[in-house]
Design a protein around this motif. Structure first.
Motif, PDB file in Angstrom:
ATOM      1  N   ALA A   1     163.168 113.254  35.855  1.00  0.00           N
ATOM      2  CA  ALA A   1     162.448 113.201  37.124  1.00  0.00           C
ATOM      3  C   ALA A   1     162.946 114.363  37.984  1.00  0.00           C
ATOM      4  O   ALA A   1     164.042 114.296  38.545  1.00  0.00           O
ATOM      5  N   GLY A   2     162.169 115.435  38.059  1.00  0.00           N
ATOM      6  CA  GLY A   2     162.641 116.626  38.746  1.00  0.00           C
ATOM      7  C   GLY A   2     163.836 117.211  38.019  1.00  0.00           C
ATOM      8  O   GLY A   2     163.787 117.470  36.815  1.00  0.00           O
ATOM      9  N   ASP A   3     164.950 117.401  38.727  1.00  0.00           N
ATOM     10  CA  ASP A   3     166.171 117.911  38.094  1.00  0.00           C
ATOM     11  C   ASP A   3     167.148 116.789  37.746  1.00  0.00           C
ATOM     12  O   ASP A   3     168.326 117.035  37.498  1.00  0.00           O
ATOM     13  N   CYS A   4     166.643 115.558  37.709  1.00  0.00           N
ATOM     14  CA  CYS A   4     167.471 114.383  37.428  1.00  0.00           C
ATOM     15  C   CYS A   4     167.087 113.817  36.056  1.00  0.00           C
ATOM     16  O   CYS A   4     165.905 113.573  35.784  1.00  0.00           O
ATOM     17  N   ASN A   5     168.076 113.632  35.193  1.00  0.00           N
ATOM     18  CA  ASN A   5     167.861 113.084  33.852  1.00  0.00           C
ATOM     19  C   ASN A   5     168.417 111.669  33.782  1.00  0.00           C
ATOM     20  O   ASN A   5     169.620 111.461  33.961  1.00  0.00           O
ATOM     21  N   HIS A   6     167.547 110.706  33.528  1.00  0.00           N
ATOM     22  CA  HIS A   6     167.926 109.302  33.437  1.00  0.00           C
ATOM     23  C   HIS A   6     168.069 108.900  31.975  1.00  0.00           C
ATOM     24  O   HIS A   6     167.120 109.076  31.194  1.00  0.00           O
ATOM     25  N   GLY A   7     169.215 108.331  31.605  1.00  0.00           N
ATOM     26  CA  GLY A   7     169.413 107.810  30.267  1.00  0.00           C
ATOM     27  C   GLY A   7     169.720 106.327  30.299  1.00  0.00           C
ATOM     28  O   GLY A   7     170.331 105.819  31.248  1.00  0.00           O
ATOM     29  N   HIS A   8     169.298 105.612  29.247  1.00  0.00           N
ATOM     30  CA  HIS A   8     169.466 104.159  29.226  1.00  0.00           C
ATOM     31  C   HIS A   8     169.564 103.656  27.796  1.00  0.00           C
ATOM     32  O   HIS A   8     168.833 104.110  26.917  1.00  0.00           O
ATOM     33  N   VAL A   9     170.501 102.739  27.546  1.00  0.00           N
ATOM     34  CA  VAL A   9     170.532 101.971  26.305  1.00  0.00           C
ATOM     35  C   VAL A   9     170.330 100.512  26.690  1.00  0.00           C
ATOM     36  O   VAL A   9     170.943 100.008  27.624  1.00  0.00           O
TER      37      VAL A   9
ATOM     38  N   ALA B   1     173.409 106.226  31.816  1.00  0.00           N
ATOM     39  CA  ALA B   1     174.063 107.531  31.830  1.00  0.00           C
ATOM     40  C   ALA B   1     173.032 108.527  32.321  1.00  0.00           C
ATOM     41  O   ALA B   1     171.836 108.404  32.013  1.00  0.00           O
ATOM     42  N   GLY B   2     173.467 109.503  33.083  1.00  0.00           N
ATOM     43  CA  GLY B   2     172.519 110.470  33.586  1.00  0.00           C
ATOM     44  C   GLY B   2     173.205 111.602  34.309  1.00  0.00           C
ATOM     45  O   GLY B   2     174.428 111.597  34.497  1.00  0.00           O
ATOM     46  N   ASN B   3     172.403 112.575  34.699  1.00  0.00           N
ATOM     47  CA  ASN B   3     172.945 113.684  35.476  1.00  0.00           C
ATOM     48  C   ASN B   3     171.859 114.269  36.359  1.00  0.00           C
ATOM     49  O   ASN B   3     170.668 114.045  36.148  1.00  0.00           O
TER      50      ASN B   3
END
Length: 237
Positions: free
Chosen positions: A35-43, A5-7
């Motif tokens: 990372a910059g204006d990118c949000n990385h989510g992980h389960v 999930a991310g944005n």
């Protein structure tokens, strides 16, 4: 399997809420990396390298990777990069994928043998979503007023978002909203019985590569029964 999930152009809190809605996909760990204006989510559902060294989102240099799936030829890719002086900290296909992307960018996708969906932020500020050649691993993306959001399941989305499935064998540019096709079918597939059996056996053996127990889901049909038989043959070698 794991969940993404991310944005881009959104908040970390929004990604946290998305992860909560798909937490059943990853009971072994979770995280959010910006990372910059990118949000990385992980389960994470641990399969290859169960240690924290392979936790995600995975950072290599200034790049960030959130990955769901499995790269079956990761050992060969890792050995190749190590022969060029590359250094690794884990024993995982995630890190091997990150190293290939770091070296080759999207041009390295054709080197991958596996099933995957991932979000990747490169060291030079590019942000991509990528899906495997046959769409085995799900990935959805939706437009927002400030950018894009993505996730492994539709249920992760809220607030009127309309998620669309990323096409198999394609890469989505999170800066421009453009989709590019990266995959081409090989020139020929085996059509004789022995050739088909060799291909099937090789495919089953690849999927048994894991540091955790592997199971087969069978329906009682010929196809799943054959997969189970080949897996049993391999496990007793």
């Amino acid at each position: 399997m794991c969940g993404l999930a991310g944005n881009i152009g959104g908040t970390v809190d929004a990604v946290g809420g998305m992860l909560d809605r798909i937490r059943h996909r990853g009971p072994d760990g979770d995280g959010i990396t910006t990372a910059g204006d990118c949000n990385h989510g992980h389960v994470r559902l641990s399969l290859v390298d169960l240690s924290s060294a392979a936790a995600q989102p995975f950072t290599r240099g200034r790049s960030v990777l959130s990955f769901n799936g499995e790269i079956w030829n990761w050992r060969e890719l890792r050995a190749e990069i190590e022969s060029e002086g590359g250094v690794f900290v884990a024993q995982s296909d995630t890190e091997a994928l990150a190293a290939v992307l770091e070296r080759d960018g999207l041009d390295g996708l054709g080197r991958l043998d596996g099933m995957f969906a991932f979000a990747w932020s490169s060291a030079d500020g590019e942000h991509w979503l990528v899906r495997d050649s046959f769409g085995k691993v799900p990935l959805y993306v939706a437009k927002t007023t400030t950018g894009f959001v993505w996730a492994s399941e539709r249920k992760a989305f809220r607030g009127g978002s309309v998620p669309l499935s990323l096409a198999p064998g394609s890469a989505f540019n999170l800066r421009t909203g453009e989709t590019v096709k990266w995959y081409k079918l090989p020139p020929a597939w085996p059509i004789d019985a022995q050739g088909i059996l060799r291909t099937l056996r090789a495919g089953v053996e690849k999927r048994l590569e894991a540091d955790a127990p592997v199971c087969c889901l069978i329906s009682g049909g010929l196809d799943s029964g054959l997969v189970l038989a080949l897996a049993r043959d391999r496990s007793t070698d």
